[in-house]
Design an enzyme around this catalytic site. Structure first.
Site, short mmCIF file in Angstrom:
data_model
loop_
_atom_site.label_atom_id
_atom_site.label_comp_id
_atom_site.label_asym_id
_atom_site.label_seq_id
_atom_site.Cartn_x
_atom_site.Cartn_y
_atom_site.Cartn_z
N ASP A 451 2.22 -2.79 -1.37
CA ASP A 451 2.45 -2.32 -2.73
C ASP A 451 3.91 -2.56 -3.11
OD1 ASP A 451 2.03 -1.07 -5.15
OD2 ASP A 451 2.01 0.96 -4.34
N GLU A 454 6.67 -6.66 -6.26
CA GLU A 454 6.99 -7.61 -7.35
C GLU A 454 8.38 -8.26 -7.22
OE1 GLU A 454 3.79 -5.28 -7.99
OE2 GLU A 454 5.81 -4.46 -7.86
N ASP A 576 -1.35 0.39 -11.88
CA ASP A 576 -1.32 1.73 -12.44
C ASP A 576 -1.95 1.76 -13.83
OD1 ASP A 576 0.04 2.22 -10.16
OD2 ASP A 576 1.98 2.61 -11.10
#
Length: 919
Positions: A451, A454, A576
């Site tokens: 996670d 990015e 999300d």
């Protein structure tokens, strides 16, 4: 888990964000100002090896906007396969950044100087033809077209006219622009990841920016977690549908301006490396695309079961209670997850000694593993800067972290101050593999969730440790996402402040905002400016390498940030989202896009990640989410609990929808095999099976699983019916096969949809393999099979087909091999009152060893009313007809069930019966 930028941006309000995006987009990226003066062709000929066409281009007139034009370019064109064409353009004098070949394997570009050239400055137009595609070029100004041979359609055309809002080709160091004209009726899909409020079909003048960013998926038309510069173009010309695909393989940030009749790329670096895929079917395009970027990763069988996760399971006892509550509620559950709750102070590869003591966790895992359940945990890329933390110490010793000014780049995420591993570094990969191996010795997890990759940073710029007077908060503080490092903005380099500002975050924020500074460096001096959008992809490469070495099992990885080729490594969830009806609807488009991107194992957080869904919404979301390829409930620490058993009504919906999913597991797993071997998406837009049905080109509220199962969810609050579009043919409700919809030419039909029900239909001409379901996929896959054979309603003549793949899903490879897997193809025909169903089995020994049997065959749609005169199995009459049932669907057709069978799945069979036809 990620609430850093997500919460900050969510507060803006979706409508305000949309206005800001459009204002920025039309004010800057949508400008009609033409950039550059184009290039002329000065040399062309065969490349030295003769495998392609090579040429040299010179700028016609240098301009200063966004920097000077590169004076001379070289290009290379090659038909790499019969249906794939590559066009590559770069600087003739200096090597430029491109996606590393060892990261995304593909054919290397040879020396691109022409072996011979005309030397003329006024070259005529010419063409370079392959088996299916034709490359045509014009000399001055240089432009090219790509055409499909079979129908003459121009698929890509860079030649600009005086009235066009773009020029033919612009190539500066930090600004590359190239455009293609499009026919007005073309339907365009792809160019993501973003949340598209208008649905899966791209809308003219919406912004499409590609740059991996930690922004909540609730933000519309923004660059989100992934970068996929690929699109599919679907056209219908004179009733003939055709599709093709276009990939610009470039990892730099870019804007793509889609005007409806043209599409313009504006990239801030790299090269122009185009791949064109001839199609002409949507499935053909994805097949051709994934043959280049990598076939979707094989998934273990259990991954298609239901998953439960929450950020906020504060100790192992809570996790145990969740598993027990699912069992008590009789809701299927295969996988239980931990967010960062299991970690010691949010540090990767650790256990909280108080809340997740190793001995208690291992006892829990032993218990659930015995039941066939699995356990997955999260890891983030940020490694806590802590001299007492072995992972950090070993990383420093191996020199594995991204640098700025010769020192590891300092950032802040959940553990506080962190360094980021460099997955472009061989030593970084080796260190990561070793840390996963060490962690697996500590906790035998069944998969990993990567996670925040990015990469997400709670700070911006060049940072230093805080002073003793103002330390960073402990990881478990109420506001760990507030930057507490001492930071200053970096503006002195052209990498941090490039001349052209892409529409980052919908408002042209600096490229290094809340991420790694773009002037930071990776292994070999590679700039973050160039490699930024590859971070999650490179982490997935390293993570898969690690898991493949553990116990020889098939890896399961879930990643948030993705790039071209990520589907060959991992599954994806859409990040999300919110518990809103709008987010419920958006999830379908994002899921379908990722199937087109070659990443079919995808789903959204069921019931929403935050803040709290209503009971009705959670009912409808599990009904839809039960048919995502990746089906997981996931919620946020700051939201109320939302496990499916907490509401009686939601539990009822879950038992109903997941009950069907678990009966469909053999079908879903077979679709995963097809994805792994051909790239075919598991969840697909309707136009994949019905490309001539133009009404479905923009449909984003329904979808197909495979070629013949259609899901039509309720997406509106208070609705007890759904208006669903049915392509031509007969559709049978899988919850009750007696309920049919016949759409001769395709039509909208209003279907009943009470709170606990979702409409799922199977199309005519399909043979659907199903099993009996269960509480675990391990239990379900051991039950007998039923074959549902669907003919057109009232058919006197018909045919159907289908198939099923079975294997030992623990093996790393997913392939058809004797003794390790079986594929049974099923066929059925109906003619002259005689029905025949038979199988053609490849490598049947595995299914025979597992003693898998077909217990029942259900036929729907056969014409007439009556009973079976005789039933034969492999040429012998079935003496006991007690298992045969004949149910009237309407006065003209029957549903026939033949039960009590024991047909070995691993052996060819033939079942025939003659019907007594009534009037």
């Amino acid at each position: 888990m990620s609430l850093s930028l997500s919460l900050l941006r969510a507060n803006l309000g979706a409508w305000v964000v949309s206005l800001l995006i459009l204002a920025s987009w039309f004010g800057v990226s949508g400008s009609t100002q033409k950039i550059g003066r184009g290039y002329r062709l000065v040399a062309i000929g065969r490349s030295p090896g003769g495998e392609g066409l090579a040429g040299v281009l010179q700028v016609k007139q240098s301009t200063g906007k966004y920097g000077p034009d590169i004076r001379q370019l070289k290009f290379f064109v090659r038909h790499e396969t019969e249906d794939r064409l590559r066009v590559y353009i770069t600087d003739d004098d200096q090597e430029r950044w491109e996606v590393p070949y060892d990261l995304l394997p593909r054919e290397r570009v040879p020396q691109t100087k022409p072996a011979s050239s005309s030397g003329s400055l006024n070259l005529p137009a010419g063409e370079f033809s392959g088996e299916k595609l034709v490359f045509t070029y014009k000399a001055d100004p240089f432009g090219f077209t790509v055409k499909r041979k079979s129908d003459g359609q121009i698929l890509f055309d860079t030649n600009a006219g005086a009235g066009d809002p773009y020029n033919s080709l612009v190539f500066k160091d930090q600004y590359l622009e190239i455009s293609t004209r499009l026919p007005g009726g073309a339907a365009i899909y792809g160019l993501g990841e973003n949340t598209q409020p208008g649905g899966i079909r791209l809308r003219p003048n919406d912004p499409y920016t590609l740059y991996t960013t930690d922004i909540s998926a609730i933000n519309l038309n923004m660059d989100l977690y992934g970068s996929h510069p690929f699109y599919m173009d679907l056209r219908n010309v004179n009733g003939e549908p055709s599709a093709h695909g276009v990939l610009l393989l470039n990892s730099n940030g870019m804007d793509v301006v889609y005007r409806g009749t043209s599409l313009t790329y504006k990239a801030i670096g790299g090269v122009l490396d185009f791949y064109f895929f001839s199609g002409p079917t949507p499935l053909g395009v994805v097949d051709q695309y994934t043959s280049l970027i990598g076939r979707p990763a094989p998934m273990p069988y259990w991954a298609f079961g239901f998953h439960q996760c929450r950020w906020g399971y504060q100790n192992i006892s809570v996790v145990e209670s969740v598993v027990e509550a699912y069992q008590k509620a009789r809701i299927p559950l295969d996988v239980i997850w931990n967010d960062d709750d299991h970690m010691d102070a949010a540090k990767d590869f650790t256990l909280d000694p108080v809340n997740y003591p190793r001995a208690k966790l291992l006892a829990f895992l032993e218990k659930i593993h015995a039941q066939g359940m699995k356990y997955i945990v999260l890891i983030d890329p940020g490694i806590a800067v802590n001299e007492s933390y072995g992972v950090f110490v070993r990383g420093m010793a191996a020199d594995v972290f991204i640098k700025y000014g010769g020192k590891p780049y300092l950032a802040q995420v959940w553990p506080g101050p962190v360094y980021f591993p460099d997955f472009l570094s061989p030593s970084g990969v080796s260190w990561w593999v070793d840390e996963i191996d060490r962690f697996h010795e500590l906790v035998p997890v069944d998969g990993l969730w990567i996670d925040m990759n990015e990469v997400s940073n709670f700070c911006t710029g060049q940072c230093e440790m805080p002073t003793a007077a103002h330390p960073c908060p402990v990881p478990n503080s109420d506001t760990p996402w507030i930057c507490c490092l001492v930071c200053k903005n970096i503006t002195e380099t052209r990498w941090d402040e490039p001349p052209y500002k892409i529409n980052a975050s919908g408002s042209q924020v600096p490229l290094g905002f809340k991420t790694i500074a773009t002037s930071a460096t990776h292994y070999g001096g590679v700039l973050e400016y160039n490699a930024h959008s590859l971070y999650g992809f490179s982490q997935a490469v390293a993570t898969r390498r690690a898991l493949q070495g553990l116990q020889g099992k098939r890896p399961f990885i879930l990643t948030r940030s993705t790039f071209v080729g990520s589907g060959a490594l991992a599954a994806h969830w859409t990040g999300d989202n919110k518990g809103t009806w709008e987010d419920l609807r958006y999830s379908i488009s994002t899921m379908l896009n990722f199937g087109i991107f070659g990443m079919p194992m995808v789903g959204s957080d069921i019931c929403g990640f935050y803040p709290a869904p209503t009971e009705e919404l959670c009912n409808r979301w599990i009904e839809l989410g039960a048919f995502y390829p990746f089906s997981r409930d996931h919620s946020n620490l700051h939201s109320p609990r939302q496990e499916l058993y907490l509401w009686d009504s939601v539990a009822a919906s879950a038992r109903n929808a997941l009950g069907l999913r678990y009966r469909l597991l053999p079908y879903l797993y077979t679709l995963s095999y097809e994805a792994h071997t051909t790239g075919a998406p598991i969840a697909r837009p309707l136009f994949f099976s019905f490309p001539n049905f133009t009404e479905a080109y923009g449909l984003s509220t329904q979808f197909l699983l495979g070629r013949g199962v259609m899901v039509s969810p309720v997406l509106e609050q208070g609705a007890t019916a759904v208006k669903a579009l049915f392509p031509p043919g007969t559709w049978y409700n899988l919850f009750d096969l007696r309920k049919t919809v016949s759409a001769e030419d395709g039509q909208y039909v209003t279907l009943d949809a009470p709170l606990n029900e979702i409409n799922v239909h199977v199309h005519q001409n399909t043979i659907l393999p199903m099993q009996q379901g269960g509480m675990r996929s391990k239990e379900a896959r051991a039950t007998p099979f039923t074959l549902v054979v669907a003919f057109p309603l009232g058919a006197a003549v018909g045919e159907a087909s289908g198939g099923v793949f079975v294997d030992d899903d623990e093996r790393p490879e997913m392939k058809l091999e004797d003794g390790q897997s079986t594929y049974a193809t099923f066929y059925a025909t109906l003619q002259n009152g005689t029905v025949r169903v038979w199988s053609d089995v490849a490598h049947g020994s595995f299914a025979l060893q597992q003693e898998l049997i077909i217990e029942k065959v259900t036929l729907v749609g056969v014409s007439g009313a009556g009973r079976g005169l005789s039933i034969e199995v492999d040429g012998e009459a079935l003496s006991d007809l007690a298992g045969a049932r004949f149910l009237e669907l309407n006065p003209r057709s029957l549903m026939v069930e033949i039960g009590g069978l024991a047909l070995p799945l691993g052996k060819n069979f033939s079942l025939t019966w003659r019907m007594e036809i009534g009037s």
